[in-house]
Design a protein around this motif. Structure first.
Motif, PDB file in Angstrom:
ATOM      1  N   VAL A  56      -7.010 -27.117 -14.382  1.00  0.00           N
ATOM      2  CA  VAL A  56      -6.484 -26.163 -15.345  1.00  0.00           C
ATOM      3  C   VAL A  56      -5.003 -26.481 -15.558  1.00  0.00           C
ATOM      4  CG1 VAL A  56      -6.021 -23.735 -15.811  1.00  0.00           C
ATOM      5  CG2 VAL A  56      -8.136 -24.404 -14.657  1.00  0.00           C
ATOM      6  N   TYR A  57      -4.589 -26.528 -16.821  1.00  0.00           N
ATOM      7  CA  TYR A  57      -3.248 -26.989 -17.171  1.00  0.00           C
ATOM      8  C   TYR A  57      -2.388 -25.799 -17.597  1.00  0.00           C
ATOM      9  CZ  TYR A  57      -5.843 -31.342 -17.211  1.00  0.00           C
ATOM     10  OH  TYR A  57      -6.647 -32.410 -16.841  1.00  0.00           O
ATOM     11  N   THR A  58      -1.211 -25.714 -17.023  1.00  0.00           N
ATOM     12  CA  THR A  58      -0.341 -24.562 -17.273  1.00  0.00           C
ATOM     13  C   THR A  58       1.075 -24.930 -17.712  1.00  0.00           C
ATOM     14  OG1 THR A  58       0.294 -24.492 -14.940  1.00  0.00           O
ATOM     15  CG2 THR A  58      -1.619 -23.149 -15.611  1.00  0.00           C
ATOM     16  N   SER A  59       1.462 -26.190 -17.573  1.00  0.00           N
ATOM     17  CA  SER A  59       2.850 -26.553 -17.882  1.00  0.00           C
ATOM     18  C   SER A  59       2.939 -27.975 -18.411  1.00  0.00           C
ATOM     19  CB  SER A  59       3.729 -26.426 -16.631  1.00  0.00           C
ATOM     20  OG  SER A  59       5.035 -26.912 -16.891  1.00  0.00           O
ATOM     21  N   THR A  60       3.767 -28.155 -19.421  1.00  0.00           N
ATOM     22  CA  THR A  60       4.000 -29.504 -19.937  1.00  0.00           C
ATOM     23  C   THR A  60       4.823 -30.341 -18.955  1.00  0.00           C
ATOM     24  OG1 THR A  60       5.893 -28.586 -21.124  1.00  0.00           O
ATOM     25  CG2 THR A  60       3.871 -28.923 -22.381  1.00  0.00           C
ATOM     26  N   PHE A  61       5.411 -29.698 -17.955  1.00  0.00           N
ATOM     27  CA  PHE A  61       6.291 -30.407 -17.025  1.00  0.00           C
ATOM     28  C   PHE A  61       5.615 -30.735 -15.700  1.00  0.00           C
ATOM     29  CE2 PHE A  61       8.981 -27.756 -19.781  1.00  0.00           C
ATOM     30  CZ  PHE A  61       9.680 -28.759 -20.420  1.00  0.00           C
ATOM     31  N   ILE A  62       4.315 -30.426 -15.597  1.00  0.00           N
ATOM     32  CA  ILE A  62       3.545 -30.823 -14.416  1.00  0.00           C
ATOM     33  C   ILE A  62       2.539 -31.872 -14.864  1.00  0.00           C
ATOM     34  CG2 ILE A  62       2.003 -30.063 -12.581  1.00  0.00           C
ATOM     35  CD1 ILE A  62       3.183 -27.282 -12.827  1.00  0.00           C
ATOM     36  N   GLU A  68      -0.095 -41.067 -17.888  1.00  0.00           N
ATOM     37  CA  GLU A  68      -0.276 -40.580 -19.258  1.00  0.00           C
ATOM     38  C   GLU A  68       0.582 -39.348 -19.493  1.00  0.00           C
ATOM     39  OE1 GLU A  68      -4.472 -39.868 -19.211  1.00  0.00           O
ATOM     40  OE2 GLU A  68      -4.276 -37.857 -18.353  1.00  0.00           O
ATOM     41  N   ILE A  69       0.826 -39.081 -20.757  1.00  0.00           N
ATOM     42  CA  ILE A  69       1.519 -37.858 -21.149  1.00  0.00           C
ATOM     43  C   ILE A  69       0.456 -36.784 -21.333  1.00  0.00           C
ATOM     44  CG2 ILE A  69       3.056 -36.771 -22.819  1.00  0.00           C
ATOM     45  CD1 ILE A  69       4.312 -39.033 -21.176  1.00  0.00           C
ATOM     46  N   GLN A  70       0.505 -35.796 -20.485  1.00  0.00           N
ATOM     47  CA  GLN A  70      -0.605 -34.859 -20.343  1.00  0.00           C
ATOM     48  C   GLN A  70      -0.987 -34.147 -21.639  1.00  0.00           C
ATOM     49  OE1 GLN A  70      -1.271 -32.470 -16.547  1.00  0.00           O
ATOM     50  NE2 GLN A  70      -0.211 -31.023 -17.884  1.00  0.00           N
ATOM     51  N   HIS A  71       0.004 -33.570 -22.351  1.00  0.00           N
ATOM     52  CA  HIS A  71      -0.350 -32.784 -23.529  1.00  0.00           C
ATOM     53  C   HIS A  71      -0.842 -33.654 -24.685  1.00  0.00           C
ATOM     54  CE1 HIS A  71       3.882 -33.753 -24.460  1.00  0.00           C
ATOM     55  NE2 HIS A  71       3.530 -33.660 -25.722  1.00  0.00           N
ATOM     56  N   VAL A  72      -0.515 -34.929 -24.665  1.00  0.00           N
ATOM     57  CA  VAL A  72      -1.052 -35.858 -25.666  1.00  0.00           C
ATOM     58  C   VAL A  72      -2.448 -36.315 -25.270  1.00  0.00           C
ATOM     59  CG1 VAL A  72      -0.742 -38.081 -26.812  1.00  0.00           C
ATOM     60  CG2 VAL A  72       1.247 -36.621 -26.338  1.00  0.00           C
ATOM     61  N   ALA A  73      -2.599 -36.653 -23.991  1.00  0.00           N
ATOM     62  CA  ALA A  73      -3.882 -37.150 -23.499  1.00  0.00           C
ATOM     63  C   ALA A  73      -4.978 -36.090 -23.611  1.00  0.00           C
ATOM     64  CB  ALA A  73      -3.735 -37.605 -22.049  1.00  0.00           C
TER      65      ALA A  73
END
Length: 402
Positions: A56-62, A68-73
């Motif tokens: 579960v993803y909660t932050s663009t900085f984690i 990879e860049i999480q919010h793009v991937a």
């Protein structure tokens, strides 16, 4: 297996997102979840992780994967992104290109199909700014899962409830089914076709204050017009008074009375390939329209009415190569009246429903249609949201209307 990225924002309806995760997983989808900070005030990441069995993803900085860049991937990973619930705040940020958290950053950084399920107080939903923001997102290609009416957390009984999880799952099922069909057929049979749709009620004035009308909301007509446009049709929508924003890229003509609707349809009829007569046109209008308010008086009041133009009958009598789809809103003997209408109006299809059932039909987001074809075939479309039923109607006609 299709992959769904569920974005949960900070409204009380966030609890429904847990059920939605479960329903999507049961339906065979691979589900990952993003939570805004405000969403975590209502629900926890652990609940989604336990049901979806994905991080579960909660932050663009984690960054869970340094490669990879999480919010793009995540946007690239998903086959569709669903924002549920979508608050007025998140909708506003997306409409204005603000990317200040995990959810908005991901949505703005991807071209993956996006579905938005608004959930908020009715006044927030109806606020002009919110409506403008939603219109902006629709023009950008976002799909909206319209909220339902019911008891809201604020105590109002009104529109603003997040769409139910099962209905969201059904909408996604239909979306992916249509994608597969489009990939198979490559081109819709409606591509380049001239289609005319009538929608909503008509208003027949008695005086400057009073009028005769009906409970039609226009929702199915607008849904058909929008679906036809997305399939490549050149669409004209002739609409009576409604509270619905005109669909993008559709030539929408607003009318008031049955006579006005008849004149517009008659003038456009010859250039059309297919006509959907979905409007609930008043059968009668006052013989006399008063210039001033009719004053209250003792005793009873008699008003003389005249027949309005029978638009569907006129189209059936004058059609050449046009395909004519009519609607029958009945309260009893549904099949009998639909079959009679099919014959007497010389239609190619009549789509019938029971408006005596208050859970469907007029003013409701739901309906339950049966299609009766000129050759004797019948197709029951089942109970569903009108936006879904519009797709089912067009799917049933894809290979038949010509």
């Amino acid at each position: 297996m299709k992959r769904i990225l569920l974005a949960v924002t900070g409204g009380i309806a966030a609890y429904k997102a847990i059920d939605l995760t479960s329903k999507l997983t049961q339906a065979g989808y691979d589900v990952s979840v993003m939570l805004t900070d405000h969403a975590q005030e209502f629900v926890t990441p652990l609940a989604f992780q336990a049901i979806g069995r994905n991080p579960v993803y909660t932050s663009t900085f984690i960054e869970q994967n340094p490669k990879e860049i999480q919010h793009v991937a995540l946007g690239d990973w998903a086959d569709a992104i669903v924002v549920a619930p979508a608050t007025a705040n998140t909708i506003a940020k997306l409409a204005h290109g603000i990317a200040d958290d995990m959810v908005t950053s991901t949505l703005i950084a991807t071209e993956t199909p996006k579905f938005v399920a608004p959930a908020m107080n009715v006044h927030m939903y109806e606020n002009n700014r919110t409506q403008q923001n939603m219109a902006t997102l629709r023009s950008d290609g976002y799909y909206f899962l319209e909220p339902g009416e019911g008891y809201l957390a604020c105590g109002y009984v009104a529109k603003g409830r997040m769409e139910e999880p099962l209905q969201i799952v059904e909408r996604l099922n239909l979306f992916f089914k249509d994608m597969q069909q489009n990939q198979t057929t490559k081109e819709s049979r409606f591509e380049g076709v001239h289609a005319l749709v009538t929608a909503g009620p008509t208003i027949e004035e008695l005086d400057p204050v009073r009028y005769l009308s009906n409970r039609s909301s226009g929702k199915i007509g607008y849904a058909l017009a929008e679906s036809l446009e997305k399939r490549g049709a050149i669409v004209t929508l002739v609409s009576g008074p409604t509270n619905i924003a005109p669909p993008e890229n559709v030539d929408t003509i607003q009318v008031t009375s049955a006579e006005e609707m008849f004149k517009v349809v008659k003038n456009r009829f010859e250039t059309q390939d297919i006509i959907f007569k979905a409007a609930a046109v008043s059968d009668y209008a006052p013989v006399e329209t008063l210039d001033h308010k009719l004053k209250k008086q003792d005793g009873t009041l008699s008003v003389t009415f005249k027949r309005t133009p029978d638009i569907l009958k006129y189209l059936g009598e004058h059609k050449t190569s046009q395909f004519l789809v009519g609607f029958a809103a009945e309260t009893q003997n549904i099949e009998t009246y639909a079959q009679q209408k099919l014959k007497h109006k010389n239609a190619d299809v009549i789509i019938a429903n029971n408006v005596g059932d208050r859970t469907i039909g007029f003013s409701s987001d739901d309906n339950d249609y049966t299609m009766y074809f000129e050759n004797g075939d019948e197709t029951h479309l089942g109970k569903a949201k009108k936006v879904i039923l519009a797709e089912r109607i067009l799917n049933s006609l894809e290979n038949r209307w010509q």
